[in-house]
Scaffold this motif. Structure first.
Motif, PDB file in Angstrom:
ATOM      1  N   ASN A 215       1.024  -1.066   0.351  1.00  0.00           N
ATOM      2  CA  ASN A 215       0.349  -0.277  -0.223  1.00  0.00           C
ATOM      3  C   ASN A 215       0.989   1.023  -0.192  1.00  0.00           C
ATOM      4  OD1 ASN A 215      -1.896   2.091   0.719  1.00  0.00           O
ATOM      5  ND2 ASN A 215      -3.339   0.527   1.312  1.00  0.00           N
TER       6      ASN A 215
ATOM      7  N   GLY B 128      -0.054   4.193  -0.447  1.00  0.00           N
ATOM      8  CA  GLY B 128      -0.472   5.412   0.084  1.00  0.00           C
ATOM      9  C   GLY B 128      -0.305   5.420   2.628  1.00  0.00           C
ATOM     10  N   GLU B 129      -0.223   4.192   2.934  1.00  0.00           N
ATOM     11  CA  GLU B 129       0.171   3.723   4.154  1.00  0.00           C
ATOM     12  C   GLU B 129       1.483   4.424   4.461  1.00  0.00           C
ATOM     13  OE1 GLU B 129      -1.004   0.360   5.258  1.00  0.00           O
ATOM     14  OE2 GLU B 129      -3.093  -0.133   4.886  1.00  0.00           O
TER      15      GLU B 129
ATOM     16  N   LEU C  29       3.766   6.283   2.386  1.00  0.00           N
ATOM     17  CA  LEU C  29       3.762   7.688   2.430  1.00  0.00           C
ATOM     18  C   LEU C  29       3.189   8.496   3.600  1.00  0.00           C
ATOM     19  CD1 LEU C  29       3.295   7.933  -1.751  1.00  0.00           C
ATOM     20  CD2 LEU C  29       5.725   7.753  -0.320  1.00  0.00           C
ATOM     21  N   ALA C  30       2.138   7.493   3.719  1.00  0.00           N
ATOM     22  CA  ALA C  30       1.637   8.318   4.882  1.00  0.00           C
ATOM     23  C   ALA C  30       1.998   8.866   5.982  1.00  0.00           C
ATOM     24  CB  ALA C  30      -0.619   7.892   5.252  1.00  0.00           C
TER      25      ALA C  30
ATOM     26  N   GLY D 108       0.542  12.577   2.793  1.00  0.00           N
ATOM     27  CA  GLY D 108       0.236  12.618   1.907  1.00  0.00           C
ATOM     28  C   GLY D 108       1.513  13.372   0.941  1.00  0.00           C
TER      29      GLY D 108
ATOM     30  N   GLN E   8      -2.386   3.452  -7.244  1.00  0.00           N
ATOM     31  CA  GLN E   8      -1.812   4.126  -5.508  1.00  0.00           C
ATOM     32  C   GLN E   8      -1.187   5.650  -5.547  1.00  0.00           C
ATOM     33  OE1 GLN E   8       0.426   0.437  -5.394  1.00  0.00           O
ATOM     34  NE2 GLN E   8      -0.400   0.579  -3.654  1.00  0.00           N
TER      35      GLN E   8
ATOM     36  N   ASP F  97      -4.348   7.964  -5.216  1.00  0.00           N
ATOM     37  CA  ASP F  97      -4.425   8.216  -4.249  1.00  0.00           C
ATOM     38  C   ASP F  97      -3.493   8.296  -2.726  1.00  0.00           C
ATOM     39  OD1 ASP F  97      -6.482   6.784  -5.102  1.00  0.00           O
ATOM     40  OD2 ASP F  97      -5.848   4.541  -4.805  1.00  0.00           O
ATOM     41  N   ALA F  98      -2.439   8.077  -3.620  1.00  0.00           N
ATOM     42  CA  ALA F  98      -1.782   9.439  -2.530  1.00  0.00           C
ATOM     43  C   ALA F  98      -1.056  10.300  -2.245  1.00  0.00           C
ATOM     44  CB  ALA F  98      -0.137   7.932  -2.328  1.00  0.00           C
TER      45      ALA F  98
ATOM     46  N   GLY G  78     -12.197  11.071  -4.373  1.00  0.00           N
ATOM     47  CA  GLY G  78     -10.873  11.274  -3.672  1.00  0.00           C
ATOM     48  C   GLY G  78     -10.200  12.147  -5.211  1.00  0.00           C
TER      49      GLY G  78
ATOM     50  N   LYS H 209      -6.901  17.515  -6.211  1.00  0.00           N
ATOM     51  CA  LYS H 209      -6.142  16.124  -6.699  1.00  0.00           C
ATOM     52  C   LYS H 209      -6.057  16.624  -8.408  1.00  0.00           C
ATOM     53  CE  LYS H 209      -5.805  13.169  -3.643  1.00  0.00           C
ATOM     54  NZ  LYS H 209      -6.173  10.925  -3.290  1.00  0.00           N
TER      55      LYS H 209
END
Length: 369
Positions: A245, A247-248, A250-251, A258, A274, A277-278, A303, A308
Motif C-alpha cells: 500500500n 498510500g500507507e 507515504l502517510a 500525503g 496508487q 490515491d497517495a 478522492g 488533486k
C-alpha cells in the motif's frame, strides 16, 4: 552531395539493431550535418524497435544525440561548423504552442518526431541501396556516426563539457527535471515522490533536490532493495516495503499528509492509481510513463475533490534552447550528477547496451563513437 555513414538499423519490429552502411541526404536549408560523439539509449527507442509504434521500418532510431556540427544548410543561423550540440526533439515553430514557448506540444509533434519517419514535406533523410529508410526520428536519428538533424532539434552547448556526459539531456533527463521544475514547482517543505527509479525518475529526484522540497522519496516497484536512489538526494524505498500500500507508506513518511507532488514514470496503471490515491490535498501527480496506446485507468472521483490534479507531460514541457544549456551548466558545476546514472558503451555494442538496460544493469546507457 550525399554522405555514406554507419548506422544501427532496425529491419523490422522486434529485430535487433544491425550495423549497416546508409546514405544521408544532402542537408536542406534548415538542417545540419552532425558528427555524433555520443547518444543515449532510451525506452522510447526500444518501444519503437519492438514494433509497438507505427514508425516505418527498416529505420534508424536514436533521439538523445550529442556531437559536433560539420555542415549547415543555407538558412541555419543558430549553429555553425565546429559547434558542440545536444540534439533534442523537433517542432514546427509556427503553431500556437510553439509560439507560446511549449514546443513539446507542437501541433505536428507526432509525425515530426515519433511516427513519421520523414521530413514534414514527405522526403526521406536516409536511404540504403537507393531505398528510403525510416529516419528523421525526433528530427535526428542519432544511432549513426553522422546524423542529418533538423535545425529545431539542435541546441548549442558549452564545448568544455564532455558530450558523453550530457547526451541524455535531450529526452530522458529533461523529461524528469521538467516534471518537477515546470509542473510541480515545489514550495518550501514540499514532499515529492518519484515512482520508478530509472533515468527519468532519478533525473526528477535530482531536480527535486535543487528545490525547497524537504522530503524526496524514490519508489522502484521492480527492486527489492532501496539502492537506486542512493547518492542523488532522496530517501529510496524498494518494492518490498511499498508494494502492499503506497498510500500507507507515504502517510507514515509524511505524517499523514500525503504527497504534495508525485512523478509517475513506470507506465504501470496500477502504480499510477496508487499514486493518485497517495496524493495529499491539492497535490499533483504528473504522468510521464507511457503504457500501450488505449490503456485506461480508473480513479476514485470523490478522492479527487480535495483539489488533486493529474497532469500528463511530454518531454518536460521544456523550451529546449534555454532549458538544455541550463542543465549543461548544472552538470558542469556538479549540481546535477548525471554521471551516477550513465554507463558508456562503444556504438558497436548497442545490442549489449539494450540487454543491460532491459536487465536493469544500466540505468542510462550512452553509446560513444
Amino acid at each position: 552531395m550525399s554522405i555514406t555513414t554507419r548506422a544501427a538499423v532496425v529491419e523490422s519490429g522486434g529485430a535487433p539493431f544491425t550495423l549497416s552502411d546508409v546514405t544521408l541526404d544532402e542537408p536542406g536549408p534548415h538542417e545540419a550535418l552532425v558528427r555524433m560523439v555520443a547518444t543515449g539509449l532510451c525506452h522510447t527507442d526500444l518501444g519503437v524497435a519492438s514494433g509497438g509504434l507505427p514508425f516505418p521500418l527498416p529505420g534508424v532510431l536514436g533521439h538523445e544525440g550529442a556531437g559536433v556540427v560539420e555542415a549547415v544548410g543555407s538558412a541555419v543561423t543558430g549553429v555553425a561548423p565546429g559547434d558542440h550540440v545536444v540534439l533534442s526533439f523537433t517542432s514546427c515553430g509556427d503553431c500556437r504552442n510553439c509560439d507560446g514557448g511549449h514546443p513539446a506540444y507542437c501541433a505536428g509533434w507526432l509525425p515530426l518526431n515519433l511516427i513519421g519517419g520523414r521530413r514534414a514535406d514527405g522526403t526521406s533523410t536516409i536511404s540504403r541501396d537507393g531505398e528510403p529508410l525510416g529516419g528523421h526520428f525526433f528530427g535526428q536519428s542519432s544511432f549513426a556516426e553522422r546524423a542529418l538533424v533538423d535545425e529545431r532539434s539542435l541546441v548549442k552547448v558549452d564545448p568544455d563539457v564532455p558530450l558523453e556526459s550530457i547526451a541524455p539531456l535531450g529526452c530522458g533527463v529533461q523529461t524528469g527535471v521538467g516534471a518537477v521544475w515546470n509542473v510541480l514547482k515545489p514550495v518550501t517543505g514540499s514532499t515529492i515522490v518519484v515512482l520508478g527509479a530509472g533515468a527519468v525518475g532519478l533525473s526528477a529526484v535530482m531536480a527535486a533536490a535543487l528545490t525547497p522540497a524537504t522530503t524526496i522519496v524514490a519508489v522502484d516497484p521492480r527492486r527489492r532493495t532501496p539502492q537506486p536512489g542512493k547518492g542523488v538526494g532522496c530517501h529510496p524505498h524498494g518494492s518490498t516495503r511499498l508494494r502492499e500500500n503506497l498510500g500507507e507508506a507515504l502517510a507514515a513518511i509524511t505524517g499523514g499528509q500525503g504527497a504534495d507532488g508525485i512523478v509517475e514514470t513506470t507506465g504501470n496503471v496500477a502504480v499510477l492509481r496508487q499514486g493518485v490515491d497517495a496524493l495529499g490535498a491539492r497535490g499533483t501527480l504528473v504522468v510521464v510513463g507511457a503504457p500501450p496506446f488505449g490503456t485506461e485507468v480508473s480513479l476514485d472521483v470523490n478522492g479527487l475533490l480535495g483539489g488533486k490534479r493529474v497532469v500528463g507531460l511530454t518531454l518536460g514541457d521544456a523550451e529546449t534552447q534555454s532549458f538544455i544549456p541550463a542543465l549543461v551548466r548544472l552538470v558542469k558545476e556538479g549540481r546535477l550528477p548525471l554521471h551516477r546514472l550513465i554507463s558508456t558503451y562503444p556504438f558497436a555494442d548497442i545490442d549489449q547496451a539494450v540487454r543491460d538496460m532491459g536487465a536493469g544493469k544500466a540505468i542510462k546507457p550512452v553509446l560513444t563513437f
